[in-house]
Design a protein around this motif. Structure first.
Motif, mmCIF file in Angstrom:
data_model
loop_
_atom_site.group_PDB
_atom_site.id
_atom_site.type_symbol
_atom_site.label_atom_id
_atom_site.label_comp_id
_atom_site.label_asym_id
_atom_site.label_seq_id
_atom_site.Cartn_x
_atom_site.Cartn_y
_atom_site.Cartn_z
ATOM 1 N N GLU A 11 42.449 90.508 13.198
ATOM 2 C CA GLU A 11 42.184 90.662 11.716
ATOM 3 C C GLU A 11 41.479 91.582 11.105
ATOM 4 N N ASP A 16 36.422 98.386 9.439
ATOM 5 C CA ASP A 16 35.533 96.924 9.523
ATOM 6 C C ASP A 16 35.467 97.671 11.329
ATOM 7 N N GLY A 46 49.704 98.046 7.444
ATOM 8 C CA GLY A 46 48.691 95.953 6.634
ATOM 9 C C GLY A 46 49.255 95.386 5.670
ATOM 10 N N HIS A 237 39.660 96.792 1.070
ATOM 11 C CA HIS A 237 40.794 95.900 1.762
ATOM 12 C C HIS A 237 39.814 94.719 2.448
ATOM 13 N N ARG A 240 38.935 91.949 -0.522
ATOM 14 C CA ARG A 240 40.242 91.517 -0.452
ATOM 15 C C ARG A 240 40.243 90.554 0.266
ATOM 16 N N ASN A 241 40.644 91.084 1.722
ATOM 17 C CA ASN A 241 41.154 89.995 2.841
ATOM 18 C C ASN A 241 40.297 88.282 2.698
ATOM 19 N N GLU A 244 41.155 86.650 -0.471
ATOM 20 C CA GLU A 244 41.945 85.394 -0.358
ATOM 21 C C GLU A 244 42.096 84.329 0.779
ATOM 22 N N THR A 245 40.878 84.210 1.507
ATOM 23 C CA THR A 245 40.476 82.979 2.296
ATOM 24 C C THR A 245 39.868 82.224 1.455
#
Length: 273
Positions: A11, A16, A46, A237, A240-241, A244-245
């Motif tokens: 991920e 990143d 993605g 991104h 957002r990740n 969402e977690t």
């Protein structure tokens, strides 16, 4: 080797990876091209945004990383076997000190992290500064965006006496390196509004954002808000990740120009657990 080991965790995007390795975008791009050409790395679209390339190891890449781990493990085991129990304790203490000194999530001598709730002098200027610098570089926002952040944050701080409103800052060595706000008033209908979630560059990749977000959501749940909403825009991104977690779901998208530049605005919603 460092890049392959980071990619092994899963991920992860090129951006990143650059943040974790503290490398410029061009350096990361050259390195990734070489790893793809060598057959050790592959890129895939993605899940939420096909324009984002997720990095993963191929079978050859996994074999290379396994060999790296085996070599490192053999070196450590061989060295430790030649130490007496007393010497091992000295090495352990030394490694702990060395790890602290290598902590690249902060260039601040005192690396203790504190999540602090409430207003402190200078908080409005510092949070505005972090927003202005990051979004100018990443999204091309200018004076209008900075003015909107400063005025909105100042207005919110005048309402901090309301028990449904709160602000948190992350501090490393006493310096503000992140912030998040819960505004329990502006959306009405018992809906919490998560606002001004930002990290400075030195705090990225070290788990500071997770601690800030968790502090804010604990506050939301304790006060029994029906939902938590946040507004952001497409392209962020990593953020957002993280949302969402924490059970945020994309509920709405629409073009907007309130920041001085047209973007695809997104509203995320987290229902009460």
């Amino acid at each position: 080797m460092h890049a392959l080991i980071e990619i092994e965790q899963g991920e992860i995007t090129a951006r990143d990876l650059g943040a974790r390795l503290r490398l410029e975008k061009s350096s990361v791009s050259r390195m990734l091209r070489k790893l793809v050409a060598s057959g050790e790395l592959q890129e895939s679209p993605g899940k939420g945004d096909g324009r984002v390339k997720m990095l993963s190891l191929t079978a050859a890449g996994k074999q290379r990383v396994a060999a790296i781990h085996d070599f490192a493990r053999a070196q450590v085991i061989g060295a430790l076997e030649r130490l007496t129990p007393g010497q091992g304790q000295v090495v352990l203490e030394g490694m702990q000190l060395y790890t602290q000194a290598l902590d690249i999530t902060s260039g601040i001598p005192d690396r203790s992290l504190d999540i602090v709730q409430g207003y402190r002098p200078g908080i409005i200027a510092r949070i505005t500064d972090m927003h202005a610098l990051y979004y100018s570089r990443e999204s091309g926002f200018g004076q209008r965006f900075e003015s909107v952040v400063a005025s909105g944050l100042a207005e919110f701080c005048n309402r901090l006496e309301n028990p449904g409103n709160a602000i948190w800052t992350a501090r490393l060595g006493g310096q503000i390196v992140g912030s998040v706000v819960i505004d329990g008033q502006d959306m009405g209908e018992n809906v919490a509004h998560l606002r001004w979630f930002i990290l400075s560059d030195e705090a990225r990749g070290g788990g500071v954002g997770k601690k800030l977000l968790d502090a804010a959501l604990s506050f939301v749940d304790e006060r029994d808000f029906t939902e938590t909403h946040l507004w952001t825009f497409s392209g962020l991104h990593a953020a957002r990740n993280l949302y969402e977690t924490r059970n945020f779901v994309l509920a709405e998208e629409r073009p907007g120009e309130q920041w001085g530049k047209e973007v695809l605005e997104q509203r995320f919603v987290r229902p009460r657990p």
